[in-house]
Design an enzyme around this catalytic site. Structure first.
Site, short mmCIF file in Angstrom:
data_model
loop_
_atom_site.label_atom_id
_atom_site.label_comp_id
_atom_site.label_asym_id
_atom_site.label_seq_id
_atom_site.Cartn_x
_atom_site.Cartn_y
_atom_site.Cartn_z
N GLY A 239 -6.43 7.38 -10.17
CA GLY A 239 -5.14 7.85 -9.67
C GLY A 239 -5.14 9.11 -8.84
O GLY A 239 -4.12 9.43 -8.21
N PRO A 276 -11.87 6.17 -11.06
CA PRO A 276 -11.41 6.52 -9.72
C PRO A 276 -11.71 5.42 -8.71
O PRO A 276 -12.79 4.84 -8.74
CB PRO A 276 -12.20 7.79 -9.40
CG PRO A 276 -13.47 7.64 -10.17
CD PRO A 276 -13.11 6.88 -11.43
N GLY A 277 -10.78 5.13 -7.85
CA GLY A 277 -11.00 4.14 -6.79
C GLY A 277 -10.80 4.78 -5.43
O GLY A 277 -11.75 5.08 -4.71
N ARG A 278 -9.53 5.06 -5.13
CA ARG A 278 -9.17 5.61 -3.82
C ARG A 278 -9.92 6.91 -3.51
O ARG A 278 -10.36 7.12 -2.39
CB ARG A 278 -7.66 5.87 -3.81
CG ARG A 278 -7.11 6.26 -2.47
CD ARG A 278 -5.66 6.73 -2.59
NE ARG A 278 -4.84 5.93 -3.43
CZ ARG A 278 -4.01 4.98 -3.00
NH1 ARG A 278 -3.91 4.71 -1.73
NH2 ARG A 278 -3.28 4.31 -3.87
N ARG A 314 -1.23 -1.70 4.05
CA ARG A 314 -0.66 -0.51 3.42
C ARG A 314 0.55 0.08 4.16
O ARG A 314 1.53 0.46 3.52
CB ARG A 314 -1.74 0.57 3.21
CG ARG A 314 -2.92 0.08 2.35
CD ARG A 314 -3.78 1.22 1.82
NE ARG A 314 -3.05 1.99 0.82
CZ ARG A 314 -2.45 3.13 1.04
NH1 ARG A 314 -2.51 3.69 2.24
NH2 ARG A 314 -1.77 3.74 0.10
N CYS A 346 3.57 -12.28 13.96
CA CYS A 346 4.98 -12.56 14.25
C CYS A 346 5.86 -12.03 13.11
O CYS A 346 6.49 -12.81 12.39
CB CYS A 346 5.18 -14.05 14.42
SG CYS A 346 3.99 -14.71 15.56
N TYR A 375 -8.31 -0.09 -0.64
CA TYR A 375 -7.14 -0.97 -0.56
C TYR A 375 -6.89 -1.41 0.88
O TYR A 375 -5.75 -1.64 1.27
CB TYR A 375 -5.91 -0.30 -1.18
CG TYR A 375 -6.18 0.20 -2.59
CD1 TYR A 375 -6.45 -0.69 -3.61
CD2 TYR A 375 -6.23 1.56 -2.88
CE1 TYR A 375 -6.73 -0.25 -4.89
CE2 TYR A 375 -6.52 2.02 -4.16
CZ TYR A 375 -6.77 1.10 -5.16
OH TYR A 375 -7.06 1.54 -6.43
N1 LLP Z 1 -7.47 1.97 -13.16
C1 LLP Z 1 -6.45 1.11 -13.22
C2 LLP Z 1 -6.11 0.49 -14.50
C3 LLP Z 1 -5.72 0.81 -12.05
O1 LLP Z 1 -4.69 -0.03 -12.11
C4 LLP Z 1 -6.08 1.43 -10.82
C5 LLP Z 1 -5.35 1.13 -9.59
C6 LLP Z 1 -7.17 2.31 -10.81
C7 LLP Z 1 -7.84 2.56 -12.01
C8 LLP Z 1 -7.63 2.99 -9.57
O2 LLP Z 1 -6.68 3.88 -9.11
P1 LLP Z 1 -7.01 4.87 -7.90
O3 LLP Z 1 -8.02 5.87 -8.40
O4 LLP Z 1 -7.56 4.07 -6.78
O5 LLP Z 1 -5.71 5.48 -7.58
N2 LLP Z 1 -2.97 -1.07 -3.36
C9 LLP Z 1 -2.37 0.23 -3.62
C10 LLP Z 1 -3.00 0.91 -4.82
C11 LLP Z 1 -2.94 0.08 -6.07
C12 LLP Z 1 -3.58 0.74 -7.26
C13 LLP Z 1 -3.73 -0.23 -8.37
N3 LLP Z 1 -4.39 0.28 -9.52
C14 LLP Z 1 -2.48 1.09 -2.37
O6 LLP Z 1 -2.99 0.61 -1.35
O7 LLP Z 1 -2.03 2.22 -2.38
#
Ligand code: LLP
Length: 423
Positions: A239, A276-278, A314, A346, A375
């Site tokens: 997050g 962490p992802g983003r 996005r 379109c 994403y």
């Molecule tokens: N853990 C869980 C349980 C999650 O649902 C998520 C993201 C993460 C970790 C990773 O979160 P991050 O560190 O990336 O914030 N498609 C959307 C974002 C969707 C996030 C879904 N869950 C976008 O493009 O902003």
């Protein structure tokens, strides 16, 4: 911090001019920087040095095998939400003992496969899931280490489509119900209560909601321990936000996040897990597109590009801002034109940016859409029968295609004509 910079007037990914990649691969393409991925992983992991920590990169952000393996080679684990992602993590060489399974709708075959694999932890999001996991695990003679994902009812103050920790969201088990569900978990066969899990949303740019949630989790751990549960792990989710507007929005650095984590839950002496992802992949990737037409309407100018909402959804889905830079550097003092930057699909929602000031662009010019590593490609579709955008990875002066652009033949071969139409 990322490794996409101008050199001699041309935007480079590390040491590679993007024009070279465009000439070889064609546009649009996603381009990832190894050095940036590695740097982001290290900055995060090093912020927790000296504590028992498992960083599980959230594969959903960017699940290309090359990305997962780059991180896995640094010691990262994986946060997965489907059997498909689990298979990707394993194929990229992530050891099962570094894999955590999240998600609100896990199905029996997925649970069985994950049990067979021997993953580190299941983050259970509901009572029916707990019962199903117990049934499958005990039937297989296995024991599943679990955390309940608690929903702390905290407002993450992010976009409504990516907030997950409010009571009205579908995620997790209400923190009010959690003690009862933990008691149930403790009596179920095939279940070993190991920890507590929380994830309140994505692209958080303020530590306060995290702090509120983690403080709530800390008191819950004490309550659960008092009730006899052996809580040894805390999964604090992902997050942490990233800067999408250069230096104009700077989310808290991982070191501040780590200090807050230690302040709120450090005394509990748990293994700390993160997803962490983003934060790792977002600024490690860009989408490079080509200008098809420059079109001047009554009251605005459009740049029609070859990338579209199916490639990067996005902007239209979350009103997301992505910085856009010409691959050829703008000369100082060069006049700017305010453009709406739109794709060929379109739909009115097919745009990357509105009212963006750029130097004059002409057909054939390349633009880089920044912060597209998370994403981006993973949310792409083939809408309008547009081939999925290829992905390229750069490492120093080398680059390689890590997912090729499918041919039209390959796309059409996916469809089948029923017998009655071929007679
Ligand atoms: N853990 C869980 C349980 C999650 O649902 C998520 C993201 C993460 C970790 C990773 O979160 P991050 O560190 O990336 O914030 N498609 C959307 C974002 C969707 C996030 C879904 N869950 C976008 O493009 O902003």
């Amino acid at each position: 911090m990322h490794h996409f910079h101008y050199r001699d007037g041309t935007l480079h990914a590390e040491d590679v001019p993007l024009t070279n990649i465009a000439a070889e691969v064609g546009t649009p393409f996603y381009c990832y920087s190894t050095a940036t991925l590695e740097r982001h992983y290290r900055v995060f992991a090093e912020a927790f040095e000296g504590t028992d920590t498992l960083v599980c990169y959230s594969v959903k952000a960017n699940s290309n095998l090359a990305v997962i393996k780059t991180l896995g080679d640094l010691g990262s684990g994986a946060d997965i939400v489907s059997e498909g992602e689990l298979r990707r993590a394993l194929a990229a060489g992530i050891p099962p003992e570094r894999i955590v399974f999240s998600g609100v709708g896990k199905q029996a075959p997925e649970l069985a496969f994950a049990l067979e694999t021997g993953i580190h932890q299941f983050n259970v999001e509901s009572e029916p899931e707990l019962e199903l996991l117990s049934q499958i695990a005990s039937g297989m003679g296995k024991e599943a280490a679990i955390a309940l994902r608690v929903n702390p009812d905290v407002d993450a103050k992010t976009h409504e489509k990516i907030t997950t920790g409010k009571a009205e969201n579908k995620f997790g088990i209400s923190w009010l119900q959690a003690p009862r569900v933990y008691a149930r978990a403790a009596e179920l066969p095939g279940i070993k209560v190991a920890g507590v899990d929380v994830h309140i949303g994505s692209q958080l740019t303020d530590l306060a909601p995290f702090e509120e949630a983690f403080t709530r989790v800390a008191s819950m751990v004490e309550e659960l321990r008092a009730a006899g549960h052996d809580i040894t792990r805390l999964d604090l989710g992902g997050g942490l936000g990233i800067p999408y507007r250069g230096t104009n929005d700077v989310p808290p650095p991982p070191a501040d996040y780590a200090a807050m984590v230690k302040r709120t839950v450090g005394h509990l002496d748990c293994q700390l897990m993160f997803e962490p992802g983003r934060m790792i992949a977002g600024n490690a990737g860009i989408l490079v597109v080509n200008v098809i037409f420059e079109k001047h309407g009554e009251d605005r100018s459009f740049l029609i590009i070859d990338g579209a909402m199916n490639d990067l959804i996005r902007p239209t889905l979350y009103d997301a801002y992505h910085d856009i830079q010409p691959v050829t550097e703008t000369a100082p003092g060069e006049p700017r034109i305010t453009y709406d930057i739109v794709g060929p699909i379109c739909e009115t929602g097919d745009f990357f940016a509105k009212g963006r000031a750029l130097s004059a662009q002409k057909p054939g010019d390349l633009l880089a859409v920044l912060s597209a590593g998370a994403y981006g490609a993973v949310q792409a579709s083939t809408y309008n029968t547009r081939p999925l955008v290829p992905e390229v990875m750069v490492n120093g002066s080398q680059f390689t295609v890590i997912r090729p652009r499918p041919s039209y033949d390959a796309m059409l071969e996916q469809d089948r004509l029923p017998d009655w139409l071929t007679k």
